[in-house]
Design a protein around this motif. Structure first.
Motif, mmCIF file in Angstrom:
data_model
loop_
_atom_site.group_PDB
_atom_site.id
_atom_site.type_symbol
_atom_site.label_atom_id
_atom_site.label_comp_id
_atom_site.label_asym_id
_atom_site.label_seq_id
_atom_site.Cartn_x
_atom_site.Cartn_y
_atom_site.Cartn_z
ATOM 1 N N GLU A 84 0.924 -1.220 0.013
ATOM 2 C CA GLU A 84 0.192 -0.088 -0.050
ATOM 3 C C GLU A 84 0.963 1.331 0.239
ATOM 4 O O GLU A 84 0.655 2.383 -0.696
ATOM 5 C CB GLU A 84 -0.777 0.021 1.310
ATOM 6 N N ASP A 85 2.030 1.251 0.649
ATOM 7 C CA ASP A 85 2.675 2.651 0.599
ATOM 8 C C ASP A 85 3.368 2.806 -0.515
ATOM 9 O O ASP A 85 3.566 3.998 -0.730
ATOM 10 C CB ASP A 85 3.981 2.517 2.020
ATOM 11 N N SER A 88 0.667 4.097 -2.727
ATOM 12 C CA SER A 88 0.321 5.710 -2.388
ATOM 13 C C SER A 88 1.674 6.534 -2.797
ATOM 14 O O SER A 88 1.094 7.722 -3.175
ATOM 15 C CB SER A 88 -0.069 5.736 -0.929
ATOM 16 N N ASP A 89 2.674 6.106 -2.684
ATOM 17 C CA ASP A 89 3.814 7.150 -3.247
ATOM 18 C C ASP A 89 3.786 7.069 -4.803
ATOM 19 O O ASP A 89 3.897 8.328 -5.158
ATOM 20 C CB ASP A 89 5.324 6.289 -3.198
ATOM 21 N N GLY A 92 0.899 9.503 -5.255
ATOM 22 C CA GLY A 92 1.389 10.903 -5.048
ATOM 23 C C GLY A 92 2.169 11.662 -6.258
ATOM 24 O O GLY A 92 2.155 12.933 -6.319
ATOM 25 N N PRO A 122 -7.663 7.449 -7.101
ATOM 26 C CA PRO A 122 -8.396 8.262 -6.190
ATOM 27 C C PRO A 122 -9.140 9.408 -6.774
ATOM 28 O O PRO A 122 -8.579 9.946 -7.815
ATOM 29 C CB PRO A 122 -7.251 8.888 -5.496
#
Ligand code: IPE
Ligand code: IPE
Ligand code: MG
Length: 243
Positions: A84-85, A88-89, A92, A122
């Protein structure tokens, strides 16, 4: 180019065979960000960030080199398997890239296009994308097609279903429903980082594309490397099954 023109040109190119002039459409599987970071004992996120810098330079180069279309594999439908991280990076970076670079695209006649099902990203990114698509819709010098949540098998299945819903399932009918239907035929497919596989990218479109595999990791890929691949392309004799 209209859909009809794109299809006619694809058929013409296949009938003509032989040398095909300069490349019009190049696609890149931008791989190796993680290994680039690992080699330097840096977090993977730094590799992805440097990867975005490489994207910026390569898009500029594609424009200067007169490519009509550049398709970049940025996030596959299988990349959701990552932690997940990391996802998400990547989201971003995508958000930041659209915000920082849309102005340059708009000012330089670059049309942004997305292939893949970006609508599940998102919501704020979907909004940024749709604004960017609308802002650059009338640009015509170079199309930058970014593959987001893209999987070629899913694309082909979707296209075949759409063709069936309209009538006969023929090669031309499927082709007209692909996400790339309005782009020139794919001339050259590049993959960085030494992997020699397609990883569910442009399987249909690659039918007669030339392939260029390089060990260079994506963050190290420069306009010079693109030039090298295009110079190689220029030496290829494309036969499309003829002789
Ligand atoms: C490519 O780099 C970027 C994406 C898939 C988003 P990788 O993250 O796959 O880098 P490696 O293959 O682990 O080196
Ligand atoms: C392909 O690279 C996807 C992108 C470059 C966006 P991967 O790193 O995900 O491919 P595999 O898993 O090595 O085949
Ligand atoms: Mg990889």
């Amino acid at each position: 180019m209209t859909l009809r023109q794109a299809q006619d040109e694809r058929v013409d190119a296949q009938l003509a065979g032989g040398s095909s002039g300069p490349a019009r459409h190049v696609a890149i599987i931008m791989d190796g960000n993680g290994r680039w970071a690992k080699k330097r004992l840096l977090p993977r996120a730094v590799g992805h960030k440097r990867g975005v810098d490489a994207v910026r330079e390569v898009v500029r180069a594609a424009r200067h080199m007169g490519l009509e279309a550049l398709t970049l594999y940025a996030f596959s439908s299988e990349n959701w398997k990552r932690p997940e991280d990391e996802i998400s990076d990547l989201m971003g970076l995508l958000r930041a890239f659209i915000r920082s670079d849309i102005e340059e695209f708009a000012a330089n006649d670059v049309r942004l296009k997305i292939i893949g099902d970006y609508k599940v990203l998102p919501p704020d990114i979907v909004k940024l994308i749709e604004d960017a698509l609308a802002r650059t819709a009338h640009n015509s010098r170079t199309t930058l097609a970014v593959a987001l949540n893209y999987g070629s098998q899913q694309e082909i299945a979707r296209a075949a279903a759409a063709a069936a819903a309209k009538g006969a399932v023929t090669v031309a009918a499927i082709e007209a429903e692909l996400d790339t239907a309005d782009l020139p035929p794919l001339d050259l497919l590049i993959r960085t980082s030494g992997e020699v596989r397609l990883s569910n990218f442009l399987l249909w479109q690659a039918a007669y594309a030339e392939m260029w595999f390089t060990d260079v990791l994506w963050p190290d890929f420069t306009p010079g490397h693109l030039r090298e691949a295009l110079d190689h392309f220029a030496t290829r004799e494309r036969r499309y099954g003829g002789r």
